[in-house]
Design a protein around this motif. Structure first.
Motif, mmCIF file in Angstrom:
data_model
loop_
_atom_site.group_PDB
_atom_site.id
_atom_site.type_symbol
_atom_site.label_atom_id
_atom_site.label_comp_id
_atom_site.label_asym_id
_atom_site.label_seq_id
_atom_site.Cartn_x
_atom_site.Cartn_y
_atom_site.Cartn_z
ATOM 1 N N LEU A 14 0.852 -1.185 0.000
ATOM 2 C CA LEU A 14 0.000 0.000 0.000
ATOM 3 C C LEU A 14 0.887 1.234 0.000
ATOM 4 N N GLU A 15 0.490 2.214 -0.788
ATOM 5 C CA GLU A 15 1.257 3.461 -0.789
ATOM 6 C C GLU A 15 0.292 4.641 -0.842
ATOM 7 N N LEU A 16 0.355 5.489 0.175
ATOM 8 C CA LEU A 16 -0.493 6.683 0.178
ATOM 9 C C LEU A 16 0.352 7.867 -0.259
ATOM 10 N N ARG A 17 -0.216 8.664 -1.178
ATOM 11 C CA ARG A 17 0.493 9.862 -1.617
ATOM 12 C C ARG A 17 -0.410 11.069 -1.420
ATOM 13 N N ASN A 18 -0.024 11.896 -0.487
ATOM 14 C CA ASN A 18 -0.706 13.163 -0.234
ATOM 15 C C ASN A 18 -2.229 13.008 -0.102
ATOM 16 N N VAL A 19 -2.645 12.067 0.747
ATOM 17 C CA VAL A 19 -4.084 11.774 0.880
ATOM 18 C C VAL A 19 -4.759 12.798 1.798
ATOM 19 N N LYS A 20 -5.924 13.291 1.303
ATOM 20 C CA LYS A 20 -6.689 14.276 2.083
ATOM 21 C C LYS A 20 -8.126 13.827 2.219
ATOM 22 N N VAL A 60 -18.642 14.170 3.572
ATOM 23 C CA VAL A 60 -17.273 14.427 3.118
ATOM 24 C C VAL A 60 -17.279 15.661 2.209
ATOM 25 N N ALA A 61 -16.421 16.625 2.528
ATOM 26 C CA ALA A 61 -16.368 17.854 1.738
ATOM 27 C C ALA A 61 -15.494 17.631 0.514
ATOM 28 N N GLU A 62 -14.329 17.068 0.714
ATOM 29 C CA GLU A 62 -13.466 16.733 -0.414
ATOM 30 C C GLU A 62 -12.465 15.664 0.006
ATOM 31 N N SER A 63 -12.037 14.889 -0.976
ATOM 32 C CA SER A 63 -10.981 13.927 -0.680
ATOM 33 C C SER A 63 -10.069 13.893 -1.896
ATOM 34 N N GLY A 64 -8.798 13.596 -1.676
ATOM 35 C CA GLY A 64 -7.868 13.627 -2.805
ATOM 36 C C GLY A 64 -6.586 12.882 -2.487
ATOM 37 N N GLY A 65 -5.690 12.869 -3.457
ATOM 38 C CA GLY A 65 -4.435 12.134 -3.325
ATOM 39 C C GLY A 65 -4.574 10.749 -3.942
ATOM 40 N N GLU A 66 -3.550 9.916 -3.735
ATOM 41 C CA GLU A 66 -3.577 8.566 -4.311
ATOM 42 C C GLU A 66 -3.431 7.530 -3.209
ATOM 43 N N ILE A 67 -4.208 6.467 -3.324
ATOM 44 C CA ILE A 67 -4.053 5.314 -2.423
ATOM 45 C C ILE A 67 -3.774 4.122 -3.328
ATOM 46 N N LEU A 68 -2.484 3.827 -3.517
ATOM 47 C CA LEU A 68 -2.112 2.767 -4.457
ATOM 48 C C LEU A 68 -2.041 1.438 -3.727
ATOM 49 N N PHE A 69 -2.735 0.447 -4.277
ATOM 50 C CA PHE A 69 -2.740 -0.887 -3.698
ATOM 51 C C PHE A 69 -2.138 -1.828 -4.735
ATOM 52 N N TYR A 70 -1.085 -2.532 -4.328
ATOM 53 C CA TYR A 70 -0.375 -3.410 -5.269
ATOM 54 C C TYR A 70 -0.798 -4.835 -4.994
ATOM 55 N N GLU A 103 -3.195 -10.159 -8.238
ATOM 56 C CA GLU A 103 -4.325 -10.424 -9.129
ATOM 57 C C GLU A 103 -4.750 -9.162 -9.895
ATOM 58 N N LEU A 104 -4.807 -8.033 -9.179
ATOM 59 C CA LEU A 104 -5.371 -6.815 -9.776
ATOM 60 C C LEU A 104 -4.326 -5.889 -10.397
ATOM 61 N N GLY A 105 -3.045 -6.122 -10.094
ATOM 62 C CA GLY A 105 -2.020 -5.169 -10.518
ATOM 63 C C GLY A 105 -2.023 -3.986 -9.565
ATOM 64 N N VAL A 106 -1.626 -2.796 -10.057
ATOM 65 C CA VAL A 106 -1.653 -1.606 -9.193
ATOM 66 C C VAL A 106 -2.963 -0.890 -9.401
ATOM 67 N N VAL A 107 -3.699 -0.651 -8.319
ATOM 68 C CA VAL A 107 -4.947 0.110 -8.457
ATOM 69 C C VAL A 107 -4.918 1.299 -7.509
ATOM 70 N N ASP A 108 -5.530 2.406 -7.940
ATOM 71 C CA ASP A 108 -5.653 3.581 -7.073
ATOM 72 C C ASP A 108 -7.053 3.548 -6.468
ATOM 73 N N LEU A 109 -7.119 3.243 -5.171
ATOM 74 C CA LEU A 109 -8.426 3.085 -4.520
ATOM 75 C C LEU A 109 -9.242 4.377 -4.577
ATOM 76 N N MET A 110 -8.548 5.504 -4.667
ATOM 77 C CA MET A 110 -9.236 6.791 -4.734
ATOM 78 C C MET A 110 -10.025 6.927 -6.045
ATOM 79 N N LYS A 111 -9.566 6.213 -7.067
ATOM 80 C CA LYS A 111 -10.211 6.375 -8.380
ATOM 81 C C LYS A 111 -11.264 5.303 -8.638
ATOM 82 N N MET A 112 -11.368 4.318 -7.746
ATOM 83 C CA MET A 112 -12.321 3.237 -7.997
ATOM 84 C C MET A 112 -13.723 3.639 -7.546
#
Ligand SMILES: Nc1ncnc2c1ncn2[C@@H]1O[C@H](COP(=O)(O)OP(=O)(O)OP(=O)(O)O)[C@@H](O)[C@H]1O
Length: 322
Positions: A5-11, A62-72, A75-84
Motif C-alpha cells: 500500500l502506498e499513500l500519496r498526499n491523501v486528504k 465528506v467535503a473533499e478527498s484527494g491524493g492517491e491510495i495505491l494498492f499493489y 491479481e489486480l495489478g496496481v490500483v488507485d483506490l481513490m479512483k475506484m
C-alpha cells in the motif's frame, strides 16, 4: 519489490455546520507486504478518518478527498483506490483484499442473530455463495482464531468479550485479505485478554502473511506487534519510523512527548502530560501544527512554514529541528 500500500498526499475533509474539518490532511506513507504499522496519536488526530479513507467507507458529509491510495496486488495489478467506484471497491477490494475491525465492533454484533447467520450473511448476500460453502469458510475462520465450530450456533450474549472479539477478527480474515485495519481492537478488554488477542494477531500475521494498520492509543501495546510506528497529529503524519528505532530515539517532539506520557511499571519514571489540547481541525495552527505545544518551537520559523518530511537517520520526520 513494490509495497502493498502506498499513500500519496491523501486528504479527506468533512463538512460540518462549524466549517470544514481537515481530518486527514496530506498523508503519505508506504506499507510493505507482511508489515504491521501502528498508528498512534491523541484522540481526534484523524486516525479513524484515515482508516475509513483507505477502505473507502466515507460518511455523506465528506467535503473533499484527494491524493492517491495505491494498492499493489498480484491479481489486480496496481490500483488507485481513490479512483475506484463504490461498486468496484465492493466487488474487488473491501473484505477480499482489505478488511477492517471497527472500533467497538464486538459490541456491534447483532444480539438477536446467531454467530453463524452474522458470519455467513455477507458471503451469501453480497458474494452469492451457497450457504454450505459460506458455513465452511466461517468454520475455518473460527478455527484460525482459536474458536470451535460450536460458536456458530451461539448468540453474542453467550460469548465472553474476548470470544466476541475473536469472532469479529474471524469475520475480518474470512475472505483472506492482504491488509487488515484494526481500530482499537483490544480497548474494551481486560489486560490478559488484550495480551491473548495481540498474540492471536501475531499468529495470524505470520500464518497468512498479513499486513496490518493498527490504530491504538496504547503505545505499549503497539510495541508488541508493530514493525513500524506512524504518529499522527492534527490530521498530519509527523513521524514514521521502524518500531525499535522509534522507541530508542523518537525524533519528533510530539513523539517524544507521547512516549514520556506512556505509563510503565518503573517507579522512578514520572509520567508527563502533554500541555494544551489537540488543535481545532477547522482552523489548525499555521506552520507546524504542533508549534503551540512544542517546547523547541523556533520563533519565526515553526509558526510560519510547514516542515517537509525528511529522512533523519532512518525515520521520516516532519520537523524544523532536523
Ligand atoms: N463524520 C464526521 N463528520 C465531521 N467530523 C468528523 C466526523 N468523523 C470525525 N470527525 C472529526 O474529525 C477529526 C478526527 O477524528 P477521528 O475520529 O478520525 O480521530 P481519531 O484520531 O481516530 O480519534 P479517536 O482516537 O478518538 O478515535 C475530529 O475532529 C472529529 O471530530
Amino acid at each position: 519489490m513494490p509495497p502493498l500500500l502506498e499513500l500519496r498526499n491523501v486528504k479527506m475533509y468533512y463538512n460540518t455546520t462549524r466549517g470544514t474539518v481537515k481530518a486527514v490532511d496530506g498523508i503519505s506513507f508506504k506499507l510493505e507486504k507482511g508489515e504491521a504499522m501502528a498508528l498512534v496519536g491523541e484522540s481526534g488526530s484523524g486516525k479513524s478518518s484515515l482508516a475509513f479513507t483507505i477502505i473507502r467507507l466515507l460518511p455523506r458529509n465528506v467535503a473533499e478527498s484527494g491524493g492517491e491510495i495505491l494498492f499493489y496486488d498480484e491479481e489486480l495489478g496496481v490500483v488507485d483506490l481513490m479512483k475506484m467506484s463504490e461498486s468496484e471497491i465492493r466487488r474487488k477490494i473491501r473484505w477480499k483484499k482489505i478488511s477492517m475491525v471497527f472500533q467497538a465492533s464486538m459490541n456491534a454484533l447483532n444480539p438477536i442473530l446467531r454467530i453463524q447467520d452474522q458470519m455467513i450473511e455477507p458471503l451469501v448476500l453480497h458474494l452469492g455463495m451457497s450457504k454450505e460453502s459460506a458455513v465452511k469458510i466461517a468454520e475455518e475462520a473460527l478455527r484460525s482464531v482459536g474458536l470451535s465450530r460450536d460458536v456458530l450456533s451461539r448468540y453474542p450474549f453467550e460469548l465472553s468479550g474476548g470470544m466476541k472479539q475473536r469472532v469479529v477478527i474471524a469475520m475480518a480474515i474470512m475472505m483472506r485479505p492482504r491488509l487488515v485495519i484494526l481500530d482499537e481492537p483490544t480497548s474494551a478488554l481486560d489486560v490478559i485478554t488484550q495480551a491473548n488477542i495481540m498474540n492471536l494477531l501475531k499468529e495470524l500475521k505470520a500464518k497468512f502473511d498479513l499486513s496490518y494498520i493498527l490504530i491504538t492509543h496504547d503505545i505499549a501495546l503497539a510495541s508488541e506487534i508493530a514493525d513500524k510506528i506512524g504518529v499522527m497529529y492534527a490530521g498530519k503524519l509527523v513521524e514514521v519510523a521502524p518500531a525499535d528505532l522509534f522507541f530508542r530515539w523518537p525524533k519528533h517532539p510530539y513523539s517524544q512527548k507521547l512516549l514520556a506520557a506512556m505509563p510503565t511499571l518503573r517507579e522512578d519514571k514520572k509520567i508527563e502530560h502533554i500541555p494544551g489540547d489537540v488543535p481545532s481541525l477547522i482552523n489548525p495552527p499555521p506552520g507546524c501544527r504542533f508549534h503551540p505545544r512544542c517546547p523547541y518551537a523556533i520563533k519565526g520559523k515553526c509558526e510560519k512554514e510547514e516542515p517537509a518530511v525528511k529522512d533523519v537517520e532512518g525515520s521520516l520526520v516532519a520537523c524544523w529541528l532536523y
